[in-house]
Design a protein around this motif. Structure first.
Motif, PDB file in Angstrom:
ATOM      1  N   ALA A 348      29.751  51.404  53.363  1.00 17.48           N
ATOM      2  CA  ALA A 348      30.312  50.183  53.967  1.00 17.48           C
ATOM      3  C   ALA A 348      29.188  49.396  54.634  1.00 17.48           C
ATOM      4  N   GLU A 426      31.492  44.044  53.374  1.00 17.63           N
ATOM      5  CA  GLU A 426      31.256  44.815  52.150  1.00 17.63           C
ATOM      6  C   GLU A 426      32.400  44.735  51.151  1.00 17.63           C
ATOM      7  N   THR A 427      33.587  44.287  51.604  1.00 18.47           N
ATOM      8  CA  THR A 427      34.736  44.380  50.700  1.00 18.47           C
ATOM      9  C   THR A 427      34.848  43.187  49.741  1.00 18.47           C
ATOM     10  N   GLU A 428      33.924  42.239  49.840  1.00 18.97           N
ATOM     11  CA  GLU A 428      33.988  41.068  48.955  1.00 18.97           C
ATOM     12  C   GLU A 428      33.126  41.288  47.708  1.00 18.97           C
ATOM     13  N   SER A 429      33.616  40.794  46.585  1.00 17.47           N
ATOM     14  CA  SER A 429      32.915  40.970  45.313  1.00 17.47           C
ATOM     15  C   SER A 429      31.849  39.887  45.115  1.00 17.47           C
TER      16      SER A 429
ATOM     17  N   PRO B   2      35.557  53.793  48.129  1.00 19.43           N
ATOM     18  CA  PRO B   2      36.710  53.050  48.636  1.00 19.43           C
ATOM     19  C   PRO B   2      36.332  51.667  49.169  1.00 19.43           C
ATOM     20  N   PHE B   3      37.095  50.705  48.762  1.00 17.04           N
ATOM     21  CA  PHE B   3      37.084  49.357  49.340  1.00 17.04           C
ATOM     22  C   PHE B   3      35.785  48.573  49.080  1.00 17.04           C
ATOM     23  N   ILE B   4      34.929  49.054  48.188  1.00 17.69           N
ATOM     24  CA  ILE B   4      33.719  48.303  47.849  1.00 17.69           C
ATOM     25  C   ILE B   4      33.775  47.996  46.355  1.00 17.69           C
ATOM     26  N   PRO B   5      33.807  46.703  45.998  1.00 21.18           N
ATOM     27  CA  PRO B   5      34.087  46.345  44.603  1.00 21.18           C
ATOM     28  C   PRO B   5      32.872  46.333  43.675  1.00 21.18           C
ATOM     29  N   HIS B   6      31.665  46.565  44.200  1.00 20.05           N
ATOM     30  CA  HIS B   6      30.445  46.350  43.419  1.00 20.05           C
ATOM     31  C   HIS B   6      30.307  47.327  42.254  1.00 20.05           C
ATOM     32  N   ASP B  10      26.527  44.606  39.301  1.00 12.73           N
ATOM     33  CA  ASP B  10      26.572  43.665  40.441  1.00 12.73           C
ATOM     34  C   ASP B  10      25.462  43.982  41.420  1.00 12.73           C
ATOM     35  N   MET B  14      22.362  41.596  42.480  1.00 12.50           N
ATOM     36  CA  MET B  14      22.287  41.098  43.854  1.00 12.50           C
ATOM     37  C   MET B  14      20.974  41.509  44.519  1.00 12.50           C
TER      38      MET B  14
END
Lengths: 481, 443
Positions: A348, A426-429, B2-6, B10, B14
């Motif tokens: 995170a 961290e939760t945004e793509s 969990p909860f990290i879309p990368h 990506d 980045m």
């Protein structure tokens, strides 16, 4: 939209409990009763459901909108944590049940949950003990400063000042003042706390320093070891404002590097929702020397493995909450930590920092970046370049609202002119960040060609810009009957 | 993760855009010798397993305790619609309404909450909430110290002892003197309170109904305070306030309450809700957020946070308080709760709770050696004297999962045999019979 009071229809009812046989007049003398019924809304259940459903649709929230509000850490709030805290065992327990003889045995789950949350937060931060009582970050700050005061009082130290860097959140000086201290402001140098400026104001009257790290510019404080050494030299304590601790998980433990007190904002760091302004949770962690002063009662694990409350804390500052703080909020943080584990929390932090740096890289060249270097979880930009078109940070913020994004934090920290503070989390793509950057860059370009168009924003929201001066002057704070 | 879309792609793209090769390079500003000495957290769980772990903890509580405990936190009915509406992500995943155009839902909600609080308490203005009843008492005391420019606080011992403890802790470093006026047989001692209001008194702080459940007329005390140039603060119970004489009618300057009883579960002590309201001339001393009605550029009605010059983000060290986050979603719960019940529903709640308290008092005082602590009027809570220490009686009944009330001796020395008993509209006659019967065999 009309208020719920304006929609009221006399005689209409919603959810009614059974009627008593006796009225208040039968039970109490007239002089103790109110003259007339309170003018609360008289509506059906559907009236109320429809009113608040419609009202909710006037809001932006993380569930529907990217919300890069700097310093506020508006990450996604996982849905399972809501379900995980609504078990009746948690919601139905009276807080004082645990404090009567024989009551501990009936509340073992809650006491263990508190104990476990404290243990996990200790490991995350490297502090030696935690109290879960503070109900928000600002109350955590006050608790922390009261602990510092109690430490000095016990040692016989005469201390009257707390130092706050100029980049600090407004809560820091407000807290120090509320705790009876004189606030000494020090000026940052190159975006950092300046050890020379600190040394210049440091003497035996200083009780402590309140520090945010990474600071509100999103930068890691480079002189931290020197700052710790300086404060130790006058027996002053080091307070860590955990508003930005989401940039540190797995990368830095504040207890390891010499901080004496830390508060965490669990709604920022640990994924609990912010609710439009609370409830939050602001637990406070301390180093060994402050443990005796923690608020009570404290949850303890007994030799037989059962959990209890210790009220016998002769040096405690007392209590900052009636019970154990915002239990229902930090249970969500507990669920989040259990779900993420060590690796998930570190990730995170890592991806929050990656997202911020990516956003910075994409916006460089379009906005001024006053401290242009690798940032932590957030960074500040300045709209000062657009001043010649009379377009300001506020205008960019409003134009972003029109595009469906919440605005970044603006005009904070105070040390950067025309400041915009971005924290993507961290939760945004990558796609979301790219779309946001494309739109913001287009707004910056439009500011040069059509400044009036940008300054007219927002035009797609339920209201256009609101007259805040008139609001303060007219002071309409309630619906008149 | 969990909860990290990368995706790995990506992340690679980045990092490249940032100009580094690895995530570690982003943390180069943290010196090696400052890296964590340990980070030994348990391994992450699946969503199902994490929820199961939480469920297991919840089940380690006894559950289904027949409870007559109150003392400031009451087990009232919360309509299902309160949960359904406040679970909407538009409300619970929003931040403080710093951008009013994108936050009209929260802002109008606060405005409606302020209206409900003012109408219930008969006051002129309310804020968007503070943390709980105790922090509301502390903030009210500080308001009065600033407004009266005096330093002595006269506090009734019938004010909730937990809130008094908070006041002592939170005001420990502030230049104030707290004088506590002892209760008289479980009721407020009006004469001694009045006598304690002298020239240097900033405020008198009372609770109605008092901690022992007693309802009194405090209007003469507010008059006395005003005559002496002091302010007056009353802590109330929001449910009973639908029938009881209001702080406004009694002439008080500041009214505070814990709003838990209107829309919040007991939840082991939080989150609750600190309600604060005041007379017009005290508005600028009020801490925290306040919503106000205004117009937009087109003349359309809208809402903003107002009078922000009082607050920490503007005034810093000179702010009225350090409060920032409050209990916004709890305030939303309470205004929805009050709207669903309406005046009729809230009055019914109060009256049925009071009737059940009378039925309980009748059942308990029939037991040998049990008597009312006093014969004063009361609301939904009352104190009885038992023929033995209340701690022992309660411990015996807890074995049968019955909590007949709260022994008050932790906070009131000399009242070892006194039990504080609360009822709500959820209390049923069969509950009362069961409790009285169990107590009878424990005495």
């Amino acid at each position: 939209m009309k208020t719920v009071f304006a929609k009221s229809v006399p005689g209409r009812t919603g959810v009614l409990p059974p009627k008593a046989d006796k009225t208040a007049r039968d039970m109490l003398p007239q002089n103790l009763l109110r003259a007339r019924r309170p003018a609360l809304p008289e509506l059906s259940e559907l009236d109320v459901v429809r009113h608040y459903s419609r009202l909710s649709r006037l809001n932006y929230g993380v569930d529907a909108n990217f919300y890069p509000l700097g310093s506020c850490t508006m990450k996604y709030n996982p849905k399972f944590i809501e379900a995980a805290v609504n078990y009746r065992g948690f919601t139905d327990t009276h807080p004082l049940l645990a404090q009567v003889d024989g009551g501990e045995a009936l509340t073992q789950g809650n006491l263990e949950a508190i104990w476990l949350t404290e243990q996990l937060l200790q490991e995350v931060t490297g502090m030696r003990a935690f109290t879960m009582q503070p109900m928000a970050g600002a109350q955590g700050e006050l608790t922390g400063i009261l602990l510092i005061a109690a430490y000095h009082r016990a040692k016989g130290n005469k201390k009257s000042k707390i130092i706050c860097p100029d980049a600090a959140h407004g809560t820091n000086p407000a807290t120090a003042a509320l705790a009876g201290y004189e606030v000494v402001n020090i000026v940052s140098k190159d975006g950092m706390v300046d050890p020379e400026a600190l040394a210049a104001v440091l003497d035996d009257s200083v009780a402590g320093l309140m520090m945010t790290c990474p600071n509100t510019l999103g930068l890691f404080e480079q002189h931290l070891p020197e700052i710790v050494r300086l404060l130790r030299s006058v027996d002053a304590l080091l307070y860590y404002d955990g508003a930005n601790f989401n940039a540190c998980m797995g990368r830095l433990r504040v207890g390891d590097v010499g901080f004496d007190v830390v508060h965490l904002n669990l709604h920022k760091t640990m994924g609990t929702p912010h609710g439009g302004g609370g409830p939050g949770s602001g637990p406070v962690g301390v180093s060994e020397r402050l443990i005796p002063f923690l608020p009570g009662p404290r949850v303890v694990k007994k030799a037989d493995g059962r959990f209890g409350l210790n009220h016998d804390l002769p040096q405690s500052i007392g209590r900052v909450a009636p019970f154990y703080g915002n239990f229902g909020v930090y249970l969500k943080a507990l669920a989040y930590i259990l779900r993420c584990g060590a690796e998930g929390l570190s990730r995170a932090t890592d991806y929050a920092v990656l997202n911020a740096n990516y956003l910075l890289a994409r916006l460089r060249g379009h906005l001024d970046i006053p401290y242009d270097r690798i940032c932590m979880h957030e960074f500040v930009a300045s709209a000062s370049k657009l001043g010649e078109y009379d377009v300001h940070a506020l205008d960019l913020a409003k134009a972003l609202l029109d595009k469906g994004y919440h605005a970044p934090t603006i005009y904070f920290p105070l040390i950067v002119k025309e400041c915009l503070m971005f924290e993507p989390t961290e939760t945004e793509s990558k796609e979301m960040l790219d779309a946001f950057c494309d739109d913001l860059i287009a707004i910056c370009e439009r500011a040069r060609t059509d400044p009036a168009g940008v300054k007219a924003a927002p035009v797609t929201l339920p209201v256009r810009r609101l007259d805040e001066t008139a609001a303060a002057r007219n002071m309409i704070l309630t619906e008149v009957e | 993760m969990p909860f990290i879309p990368h995706t790995p792609e990506d992340t690679g793209a980045m990092l490249k855009a940032v100009g580094v090769r690895h995530l570690d390079e982003l943390f180069a500003a943290i010196p090696d010798d400052m890296r964590p000495k340990s980070f030994a957290l348990p391994e992450g769980l699946s969503e199902y397993d994490a929820a199961a772990r939480m469920h297991e903890l919840a089940h380690r509580n006894a559950g289904h305790v027949l409870s007559f405990m109150g003392a400031g936190a009451y087990d009232h009915i919360v309509p299902a619609a309160v949960d359904a509406l406040t679970a909407r992500g538009e409300f619970y995943t929003a931040y403080t309404p710093y951008q009013p155009e994108a936050s009209q839902g929260t802002l109008q909600g606060i405005f409606e909450y302020q209206t409900a609080v003012c109408r219930l308490l008969d006051m002129d203005a309310a804020n968007a909430s503070v943390y709980d009843g105790g922090s509301a008492v502390f903030e009210a005391a500080m308001m009065c110290v600033r407004a009266a420019k005096k330093r002595r606080l006269v506090v009734d011992e019938c004010l909730n002892p937990l809130y008094r403890a908070m006041l002592h802790t939170l005001a420990a470093n502030v230049d104030v003197v707290i004088v506590t006026v002892p209760h008289a047989g479980g009721a407020s001692d009006m004469d001694t309170l009045a006598a304690a209001i002298g020239g240097d008194c900033a405020a008198v702080i009372v609770q109605n109904p008092g901690f022992f459940g007693v309802v009194q007329d405090f209007a003469p005390l507010a008059d006395k305070a005003r005559a002496a140039g002091a302010k007056s603060v009353m802590l109330v119970n929001p449910v009973l306030q639908s029938v009881l004489k209001t702080p406004g009618e009694s002439g008080f300057d500041v009214a505070v309450a814990d709003g838990q009883s209107v829309g919040m579960a007991l939840s082991f002590g939080g989150p609750y809700l600190g309600m604060m309201a005041c007379a017009k001339d005290m508005v600028r001393q009020m801490p925290g957020r306040i919503a106000g009605r205004t117009k937009d550029l087109d003349g359309k009605t809208g809402y903003v946070l107002t009078l922000q010059a009082r607050e920490q983000h503007i005034r810093r060290a000179k702010a009225t308080s350090n409060i920032c986050s409050n209990q916004a979603l709890c305030a939303m719960r309470s205004v929805i709760h009050l709207s669903l019940l309406g005046p009729e529903g809230l009055i019914r709640t109060a009256e049925l709770s009071m009737q059940r308290a009378r039925e309980s008092a009748e059942a308990l005082t029939k037991l040998p050696g049990v008597s009312m602590l006093n014969d004063a009027p009361y609301g939904n809570e009352f104190a009885v004297t038992l023929p033995k220490p209340a701690r022992q009686a309660v411990a015996a009944l807890l074995k049968e999962k019955i909590a007949p009330g709260l022994p008050v001796c932790r906070w009131y020395k000399g009242l070892e045999n006194v039990l504080l008993v609360a009822c709500t509209e959820k209390t049923r006659p069969a509950h009362i019979r069961r409790m009285a019967q169990a107590l009878s065999s424990a005495l």
